[in-house]
Design a protein around this motif. Structure first.
Motif, PDB file in Angstrom:
ATOM      1  N   LYS A  24       0.990  -1.310   0.143  1.00  0.00           N
ATOM      2  CA  LYS A  24      -0.080   0.024  -0.112  1.00  0.00           C
ATOM      3  C   LYS A  24       1.049   1.271  -0.113  1.00  0.00           C
ATOM      4  O   LYS A  24       1.854   1.252   0.632  1.00  0.00           O
ATOM      5  N   LEU A  25       0.599   2.373  -1.013  1.00  0.00           N
ATOM      6  CA  LEU A  25       1.261   3.380  -0.690  1.00  0.00           C
ATOM      7  C   LEU A  25       0.875   4.256   0.299  1.00  0.00           C
ATOM      8  O   LEU A  25      -0.359   4.312   0.937  1.00  0.00           O
ATOM      9  N   SER A  26       1.550   5.016   0.822  1.00  0.00           N
ATOM     10  CA  SER A  26       1.324   6.045   2.047  1.00  0.00           C
ATOM     11  C   SER A  26       0.447   7.098   1.671  1.00  0.00           C
ATOM     12  O   SER A  26      -0.033   7.720   2.455  1.00  0.00           O
ATOM     13  N   ARG A  27       0.348   7.431   0.442  1.00  0.00           N
ATOM     14  CA  ARG A  27      -0.635   8.605  -0.084  1.00  0.00           C
ATOM     15  C   ARG A  27      -1.289   8.142  -1.510  1.00  0.00           C
ATOM     16  O   ARG A  27      -0.795   7.388  -2.142  1.00  0.00           O
ATOM     17  N   PRO A  28      -2.165   9.045  -2.004  1.00  0.00           N
ATOM     18  CA  PRO A  28      -2.812   8.704  -3.124  1.00  0.00           C
ATOM     19  C   PRO A  28      -1.661   8.975  -4.383  1.00  0.00           C
ATOM     20  O   PRO A  28      -0.690   9.638  -4.134  1.00  0.00           O
ATOM     21  N   LEU A  29      -2.034   8.024  -5.248  1.00  0.00           N
ATOM     22  CA  LEU A  29      -0.802   8.030  -6.403  1.00  0.00           C
ATOM     23  C   LEU A  29      -0.353   9.349  -6.990  1.00  0.00           C
ATOM     24  O   LEU A  29       0.757   9.532  -7.007  1.00  0.00           O
ATOM     25  N   PHE A  30      -1.093  10.368  -7.330  1.00  0.00           N
ATOM     26  CA  PHE A  30      -1.013  11.483  -7.822  1.00  0.00           C
ATOM     27  C   PHE A  30      -0.223  12.308  -7.103  1.00  0.00           C
ATOM     28  O   PHE A  30       0.594  13.202  -7.548  1.00  0.00           O
ATOM     29  N   VAL A  31      -0.382  12.183  -5.572  1.00  0.00           N
ATOM     30  CA  VAL A  31       0.522  12.875  -4.729  1.00  0.00           C
ATOM     31  C   VAL A  31       2.158  12.942  -5.013  1.00  0.00           C
ATOM     32  O   VAL A  31       2.973  13.926  -4.971  1.00  0.00           O
ATOM     33  N   TYR A  32       2.419  11.648  -5.492  1.00  0.00           N
ATOM     34  CA  TYR A  32       4.105  11.541  -5.583  1.00  0.00           C
ATOM     35  C   TYR A  32       4.337  12.489  -6.845  1.00  0.00           C
ATOM     36  O   TYR A  32       5.486  12.930  -6.927  1.00  0.00           O
ATOM     37  N   ARG A  80      -8.177  12.349 -11.678  1.00  0.00           N
ATOM     38  CA  ARG A  80      -9.453  11.765 -11.869  1.00  0.00           C
ATOM     39  C   ARG A  80     -10.119  11.612 -10.686  1.00  0.00           C
ATOM     40  O   ARG A  80     -11.457  11.658 -10.497  1.00  0.00           O
ATOM     41  N   GLU A  81      -9.450  11.141  -9.713  1.00  0.00           N
ATOM     42  CA  GLU A  81     -10.337  10.747  -8.355  1.00  0.00           C
ATOM     43  C   GLU A  81     -10.914  11.820  -7.657  1.00  0.00           C
ATOM     44  O   GLU A  81     -10.237  12.968  -7.915  1.00  0.00           O
ATOM     45  N   GLN A  82     -12.090  11.511  -6.772  1.00  0.00           N
ATOM     46  CA  GLN A  82     -12.487  12.292  -6.140  1.00  0.00           C
ATOM     47  C   GLN A  82     -13.069  12.044  -4.766  1.00  0.00           C
ATOM     48  O   GLN A  82     -13.940  12.644  -4.342  1.00  0.00           O
ATOM     49  N   ASP A  83     -12.281  11.132  -4.366  1.00  0.00           N
ATOM     50  CA  ASP A  83     -12.448  10.677  -2.977  1.00  0.00           C
ATOM     51  C   ASP A  83     -12.072  11.542  -1.869  1.00  0.00           C
ATOM     52  O   ASP A  83     -11.171  12.538  -2.273  1.00  0.00           O
ATOM     53  N   PRO A  84     -12.442  11.711  -0.878  1.00  0.00           N
ATOM     54  CA  PRO A  84     -12.197  12.535   0.300  1.00  0.00           C
ATOM     55  C   PRO A  84     -10.709  12.872   0.533  1.00  0.00           C
ATOM     56  O   PRO A  84     -10.134  14.012   0.647  1.00  0.00           O
ATOM     57  N   ASP A  85      -9.832  11.517   0.543  1.00  0.00           N
ATOM     58  CA  ASP A  85      -8.261  11.764   0.447  1.00  0.00           C
ATOM     59  C   ASP A  85      -7.915  12.616  -0.637  1.00  0.00           C
ATOM     60  O   ASP A  85      -6.834  13.519  -0.301  1.00  0.00           O
ATOM     61  N   THR A  86      -8.086  12.405  -1.706  1.00  0.00           N
ATOM     62  CA  THR A  86      -7.665  12.914  -2.990  1.00  0.00           C
ATOM     63  C   THR A  86      -7.947  14.550  -2.762  1.00  0.00           C
ATOM     64  O   THR A  86      -7.442  15.375  -2.944  1.00  0.00           O
ATOM     65  N   LEU A  87      -9.431  14.819  -2.424  1.00  0.00           N
ATOM     66  CA  LEU A  87      -9.628  16.206  -2.112  1.00  0.00           C
ATOM     67  C   LEU A  87      -8.891  16.855  -1.124  1.00  0.00           C
ATOM     68  O   LEU A  87      -8.497  18.166  -1.537  1.00  0.00           O
ATOM     69  N   HIS A  88      -8.473  16.347  -0.102  1.00  0.00           N
ATOM     70  CA  HIS A  88      -7.594  16.743   0.728  1.00  0.00           C
ATOM     71  C   HIS A  88      -6.420  17.318   0.136  1.00  0.00           C
ATOM     72  O   HIS A  88      -5.947  18.326   0.536  1.00  0.00           O
ATOM     73  N   LEU A 148      -4.381  21.047  -0.312  1.00  0.00           N
ATOM     74  CA  LEU A 148      -3.118  21.432  -0.006  1.00  0.00           C
ATOM     75  C   LEU A 148      -2.299  21.812  -0.863  1.00  0.00           C
ATOM     76  O   LEU A 148      -1.659  22.717  -0.657  1.00  0.00           O
ATOM     77  N   PHE A 149      -2.126  21.336  -2.137  1.00  0.00           N
ATOM     78  CA  PHE A 149      -1.426  21.575  -3.107  1.00  0.00           C
ATOM     79  C   PHE A 149      -1.725  23.075  -3.736  1.00  0.00           C
ATOM     80  O   PHE A 149      -1.015  23.782  -4.000  1.00  0.00           O
TER      81      PHE A 149
END
Length: 462
Positions: free
Chosen positions: A242-250, A285-293, A297-298
């Motif tokens: 498991k990645l520690s963050r959503p994939l796009f964050v990297y 493309r993702e819209q889940d709460p973690d991605t929106l968070h 930030l960015f």
């Protein structure tokens, strides 16, 4: 030479001295009489659980028999892992790393591949449970056993050792990062993303901007590949991985680090290109709460870092907007560092800004157990504040700031920051009160004693 009695001999002696029958003792320790009899007569092997029950029944410390247990019950030609594993866990729980090391040595001498695999799995479990000292010992031994291999397991061992060993000492951190570097490409590509992030962050804390840029670019390219694979359902993730963050964050974070590295080296135009790279994240493309968070930030980081980028190029007109933007933030330490840095660079009077944030600035003088990068930023902040104060001829406050900077630089053993503090002190030494001079002399001696036996320093700071 005194001969240590065997475990069963000592149990038998205890029962006779206290007039306890095998049946009675079995009731006390909740084992059937046949099991107790078999242990005492030597006709039955003893498990660590049974040993713990017996030790408790004899009112002895839990690990009383552990050294003898290794020699009498573990040291067998077959080295049964089902028997060894529970014993190793108990050794760790009771802090008997000496017994753990003895058993591991036996297993490695046996050279069976199954033992290497079992020890690696044990290390992984201990790492997750927070038993770092035991995990380090196991990872080191597994890595040593596989040093001539190019297996992924060797790379994972090195990654775990890197993660565990990173701490406050910047000299140690540099050595740890350099030791891990050759193994990063051997990791699975999913694990590589977090490893590249962690390695880039360590080099960021060391202000080694060429390294930050190099590994951030690797993270960016790998992140893009993995994101594209994920969109088409072709990404392969192993069970439990498991990645520690959503994939796009990297991908976005790699751009942020590259921008930071470019700004730190004075390449502000190139830094602005990277800032734009994580300003527009409409491709996510993702819209889940973690991605929106993370998207939120960015967006905030992009706006702030655009101000910083312009400020560091001498565009003082953005200063009021920058201050207004950060006024509502809970933590503004890094932003104030940027303001002081620009003030020193372009001879700007920022006294009114410092007064506005005075309560928060005072709170930054309080000691706190924070990560190395933030400790370095604190040391740099107080060093820049000292320079600003000296330029304003506020010498008493300047030396107070310089003492704070030196103390934090010593805590993380950031040698260049220490040297900068010493140089600044010597430049303004004639303005220091006798008590201040005595304090600095004492701190200089402490630094010298700490580093006297070291060959030299090779850290860099912006």
């Amino acid at each position: 030479m005194e001969i240590t009695p065997m475990i069963r001999t000592e149990i038998d002696r205890y029962l006779k001295q206290h007039g306890i029958s095998l049946t009675e003792f079995g009731h006390i320790i909740e084992l059937n009489v046949g099991t107790v009899s078999g242990i005492v007569t030597g006709n039955k092997s003893i498990s660590v659980n049974q040993l713990d029950r017996i030790t408790l029944g004899m009112n002895l410390p839990p690990d009383h028999f552990y050294e003898r247990y290794v020699e009498e019950c573990i040291k067998e030609p077959s080295l049964n892992w089902r028997k060894v594993k529970p014993f190793l866990y108990r050794c760790i729980e009771l802090g008997r790393l000496d017994c753990l090391q003895r058993v591991v040595s036996m297993l490695l001498d046996n050279t069976m591949a199954i033992h290497i695999s079992s020890l690696f799995e044990l290390a992984e479990d201990l790492f997750q449970k927070g038993y770092k000292d035991a995990a380090v010992y196991l990872y080191e031994n597994v890595a040593e056993s596989e040093r001539k291999q190019h297996a992924e397991r060797l790379a994972i061992c090195q990654y775990r050792l890197f993660t565990i060993r990173i701490g406050k000492d910047q000299t140690q951190n540099l050595q740890t990062a350099a030791r891990f570097e050759p193994f990063i490409d051997r990791l699975d590509e999913i694990d590589q993303l977090d490893a590249l992030k962690d390695l880039a962050n360590v080099y960021r804390s060391l202000s080694m901007w060429d390294k930050v840029y190099k590994f951030s670019r690797q993270m960016y390219k790998l992140g893009q590949i993995q994101y594209d694979l994920a969109q088409y359902g072709k990404q392969e993730i192993k069970p439990g991985q498991k990645l520690s963050r959503p994939l796009f964050v990297y991908i976005a974070y790699a751009e942020l680090l590259c921008a930071h590295a470019c700004d730190a080296t004075g390449d502000h135009e190139r830094a602005l290109e990277h800032i734009r790279g994580y300003t527009d994240l409409s491709w996510v493309r993702e819209q889940d709460p973690d991605t929106l968070h993370w998207l939120g930030l960015f967006q905030r980081w992009a706006q702030i870092n655009t101000y910083i980028n312009r400020l560091m190029t001498g565009d003082v007109s953005v200063l009021s907007d920058y201050v207004e933007h950060i006024s509502g933030e809970k933590h503004v330490f890094n932003e104030l560092l940027n303001i002081i840095e620009a003030a020193n660079k372009y001879n700007i009077d920022v006294d009114h800004i410092l007064r506005h944030f005075e309560p928060k600035i005072e709170s930054y003088q309080e000691p706190s157990p924070i990560e190395p990068f933030l400790l370095q930023q604190q040391a740099r902040f107080w060093y820049k504040m000292a320079k600003y104060s000296f330029n304003k001829e506020r010498h008493a406050y300047g030396f107070k700031c310089l003492i704070d900077a030196l103390e934090k630089a010593v805590t993380i053993n950031n040698v260049l920051l220490i040297a900068n503090c010493v140089g600044l002190f010597l430049h303004f030494k004639t303005h220091a009160a006798p008590g201040v001079q005595t304090r600095f002399q004492s701190m200089f001696e402490e630094v010298w004693e700490r580093n006297d036996k070291k060959d030299g320093f090779n850290l860099s700071d912006s």
